[in-house]
Write an enzyme that holds these catalytic residues in place. Structure first.
Site, PDB file in Angstrom:
ATOM      1  N   GLU B 273       0.840  -1.212   0.000  1.00 50.11           N
ATOM      2  CA  GLU B 273       0.000   0.000   0.000  1.00 50.11           C
ATOM      3  C   GLU B 273       0.872   1.258   0.000  1.00 50.11           C
ATOM      4  O   GLU B 273       0.505   2.272  -0.581  1.00 50.11           O
ATOM      5  CB  GLU B 273      -0.963   0.002   1.195  1.00 50.11           C
ATOM      6  CG  GLU B 273      -1.937  -1.183   1.250  1.00 50.11           C
ATOM      7  CD  GLU B 273      -2.778  -1.400  -0.003  1.00 50.11           C
ATOM      8  OE1 GLU B 273      -3.077  -0.410  -0.699  1.00 50.11           O
ATOM      9  OE2 GLU B 273      -3.118  -2.568  -0.301  1.00 50.11           O
ATOM     10  N   GLU B 302      -0.631  -0.652  -9.987  1.00 49.47           N
ATOM     11  CA  GLU B 302      -0.212  -1.901  -9.344  1.00 49.47           C
ATOM     12  C   GLU B 302       1.297  -2.117  -9.508  1.00 49.47           C
ATOM     13  O   GLU B 302       1.929  -2.738  -8.662  1.00 49.47           O
ATOM     14  CB  GLU B 302      -1.012  -3.070  -9.941  1.00 49.47           C
ATOM     15  CG  GLU B 302      -0.861  -4.379  -9.197  1.00 49.47           C
ATOM     16  CD  GLU B 302      -1.583  -4.447  -7.856  1.00 49.47           C
ATOM     17  OE1 GLU B 302      -2.296  -3.487  -7.487  1.00 49.47           O
ATOM     18  OE2 GLU B 302      -1.411  -5.468  -7.156  1.00 49.47           O
TER      19      GLU B 302
END
Lengths: 511, 511
Positions: B273, B302
């Protein structure tokens, strides 16, 4: 902001009313989103988030302004007003009409100018208060007074502009009535406080001395919220620099702050915010999104917080009940319930700060602000003369003269927001709280006993039944008369303070 | 949604472009508000708040849809497209045109039907997973497949509907290219995992056994975030049931969750994250509100999380660096850096769950979902046959057959949202991460040494310079070529896993 509904409002009242409530539900949703963003900004947002957040809030505010003032709103209101409506429907139309007229009357540029001037004024006020330098703030205050006069004139050029501004916070209570109540407070309290200062009564003031750990204070706040009946499924407690309540009937959150030398501050503020939240959480869920599911305005809201803070939380019965809970967190507190009660109700001799005031002097702080802001808006007082006017009034009403403007006319944030007309609702709410509580006391078998036993169910029910469930169905005076059987006035407050403080300070009954 | 600007977009390109970016800034603000509301719903909102929150989110979503698809947006795009623009301006117009066309192509009723069906499907999926009963979910999945086919057809009836759906998540990367990369992953990984299963190599798997207190895990997550360079002035860490990142360049927050038996889970998810948040926080602040201040799409996003999670966080160098930090919270961990590295990279023998997969098997989980959802959308697979197709593919690619649908085709939430085309971006991001990291490694003097020393500044700068500062200025392939000098492909990933896992598991170099 077109909707899929028929665009010809003439085709039927039911259609028009439904389309109006759809629109109101959307409007409430956008305003509710702003509320969440503000809560987040004050409670959880990292400091660096300000630029994005300011933009988000200003766009949501303009979106909701556009939804409300769209021509379609006026068409729908016209269609509804010319038709058969139920009492509830009439109330929805009445409330929406009022909001629409006000919002539509003020040009967008003026709203933006007030908003941007307030932003700058806030910074200037912070700096001025920090440096005890009124001059830094004065030009912004002048601009805001001027802008707010113009704002009032756009809404109604034929009325006292202060009365128009007052309606932003208290739209359905005549200013004359508010003024009468404030006058009564002044006439009652100035001599009463004088006499209290001269009283020989031995009132305990030090039941809570020492250091009170913030985490334990927080645990106490949670215990007390639970005890009062706060519904954690629909709420939460957080810390913020100024305590506040935010939310609706599904999600209403409170905040507090902790001072390790003053546990009463957080405790009483938590009880106060509980009252606000308990009101919002009692609004009818099935009416969410229209005025029937929204609270009446600021005086009524403040009556709910003050009722819990003062009538319940500062009563002798409550202290008998709550002291064991306090001791669970702070076993060193060895005061009796009576001593704790006296400490929580002491009338301060030398406090200059409104938010730290007791139940009596509080209202003189308000009266002073009310008189000054009225004179400012009327043009009877120049901004440059505010500090002296402020200090003179403190001397006259409270026998105290601030040494600095920081602890004088710079202490409150409200004027830096341009919020002229807001302060009176604080006192009006406290006054209304006494009237409502007396009515509840008449209806409930042994309310004092209930409080002493920590049984708040009957009081909950009474408030739900007589205040909360109505939302904004009734205007303030009608709501009060229905709940209490009497017009809204200061009699109950005067009786309450005479009795309570007469006992505490052994006052002459003639005061 | 009228603005004060000239309503004749023909009057000048500068006016039209400025009005367009004003509109985009408003749109971004409303979408950002939705983001805050979603974050709050997952992190802080009391459970009972759902009804009001659902309404707020759906109204904001319709407000932003109306802003985007308003006729005025099309007029402004037309005006801009016919005029001289800078490269940056062209990118803004290109991105807005794409979003506008997609949003305008789909009728509002279809969007609402998808949204309401998804809401019901979510509940059915939760129940089905709980009771291991695919039948409960099947009819909703059928409806969603049908609705999403219709959605794709509205956007472009002449193209493969799956390719159209894929563009919701990855709008500027051809599906054929994605498919080629996924095929390479399958061809590379199926035999490699087979060989790993047969390997005699003695890889440590138990460096982190025992019980790891959640509060201490949280302290560790905070330490590691600080260490990686997370800017707490613009972020925060909270707990939610699924880890996620939310926010913009001013305020970007991460969440994680703690399993007391698995400290690696929270640690790696926090690093992951961090990568997402570090990307958002690196977007140019002065471009906030337009595509130049927004991230490229899901594969690139991503790639940023995976680069930090895998290339940095699962490297031997990082474990040399981070182990002392881990030991500050958990002094009982007595593994060596090498053992910790091996544990963090073990290839699981019998894991059926995607979110618990290692760096290799992960992509076979994705390939299986990709193949199944493509067949579903193409009409080559019936919903009723999904469980068997799923299990057969697990057996074929991973040598494992789920005993239940709960640990089979019901494990992921995505299909209950109707998100067909989302899964591939997870693998594409991991693949891109290796390519970007190799390019950074070429440009940086001693990147491995930097990681070993916990010096992340050069890598920060490289990512800021080559990826973050561009926002959505370049389409995916152009961004990748500019950053790495090569087209986006799977070569770097294949080389990376062959080298890393060849070493770990003593694999034959020919694999």
């Amino acid at each position: 902001m077109a909707t899929d509904a028929d665009t010809d409002a003439e085709t039927g009242t039911v259609d028009a009313y439904d389309e109006l409530t759809d629109r109101l539900e959307r409007l409430t949703a956008v305003q509710g989103a702003s509320g969440v963003l503000s809560w987040d900004q004050q409670v959880t947002m990292p400091e660096g988030g300000t630029p994005a957040r300011s933009k988000q809030l200003s766009v949501l505010s303009s979106v909701s302004h556009e939804m409300l003032t769209d021509d379609r709103t006026a068409e729908l209101l016209d269609a509804c007003e010319g038709s058969d409506l139920t009492g509830q429907e009439e109330a929805v139309v009445r409330e929406t009409r009022r909001e629409y007229e006000r919002a539509a009357a003020v040009p967008g540029e003026l709203v933006e100018e007030i908003s941007s001037t307030s932003s700058e004024a806030l910074g200037a006020w912070e700096e001025a208060r920090e440096n005890d330098d009124f001059e830094t703030f004065a030009p912004y205050l002048e601009d805001l007074v001027e802008l707010k006069r113009e704002y009032a004139e756009q809404i109604d050029p034929d009325r006292d502009p202060y009365a128009v501004l007052f309606e932003d916070y208290e739209p359905c209570l005549p200013l004359s009535q508010a003024e009468e109540i404030l006058d009564t407070l002044k006439e009652t309290l100035v001599p009463m406080i004088d006499e209290i200062r001269e009283s020989d009564a031995d009132v305990t003031t030090d039941a809570f001395e020492g250091t009170f750990d913030a985490d334990e204070q927080e645990a106490l706040s949670r215990d007390v919220l639970t005890d009062l009946g706060y519904d954690w499924e629909h709420g939460r407690l957080d810390v913020s620099s100024h305590p506040f309540t935010s939310g609706n009937q599904f999600d209403c959150r409170v905040t507090t702050r902790f001072d390790e030398s003053d546990p009463l501050g957080a405790l009483m503020s938590t009880v106060h915010e509980f009252g606000h939240a308990f009101y919002n959480l009692g609004l009818p869920r099935e009416q969410f999104g229209t005025p029937l599911g929204e609270s009446r305005d600021l005086s009524v809201h403040e009556s709910q917080s003050r009722l819990w803070e003062n009538q319940v939380g500062r009563s002798a019965a409550f202290w008998e009940h709550v002291l064991p809970t306090v001791r669970e967190q702070f076993p060193d507190v060895d005061a009796s319930a009576e001593e704790a009660y006296e400490s929580a109700n002491q009338v301060y001799e030398d406090n200059l700060i409104r938010v730290e005031a007791d139940e009596l002097t509080y209202h003189l702080h308000i009266v002073i602000r009310f008189e000054i802001e009225r004179a400012l808006i009327a043009g009877d007082l120049d901004v440059a003369d505010v500090p002296e006017a402020w200090n003179d009034k403190y001397e006259e009403y409270l026998g105290l003269r601030p040494d600095t403007d920081s602890e004088g006319c710079l202490q409150d944030i409200h004027w830096s927001h341009g919020n002229f007309g807001y302060f009176p609702t604080y006192s009006l709410g406290s006054v209304l709280a006494t009237q409502l509580y007396d009515a509840a006391d008449d209806d409930i078998d042994d309310l004092e006993g209930d409080v002493r036993n920590g049984e708040f169910g009957a009081l909950h029910d009474w408030l739900r039944e007589n205040v909360h469930r109505h939302g904004a169905r009734y205007e303030t005076n009608e709501l009060v008369e229905r709940a209490t059987g009497e017009p809204f006035g200061a009699d109950h407050f005067v009786e309450y303070v005479r009795e309570k403080y007469g006992d505490l300070y052994d006052l002459d009954e003639s005061v």
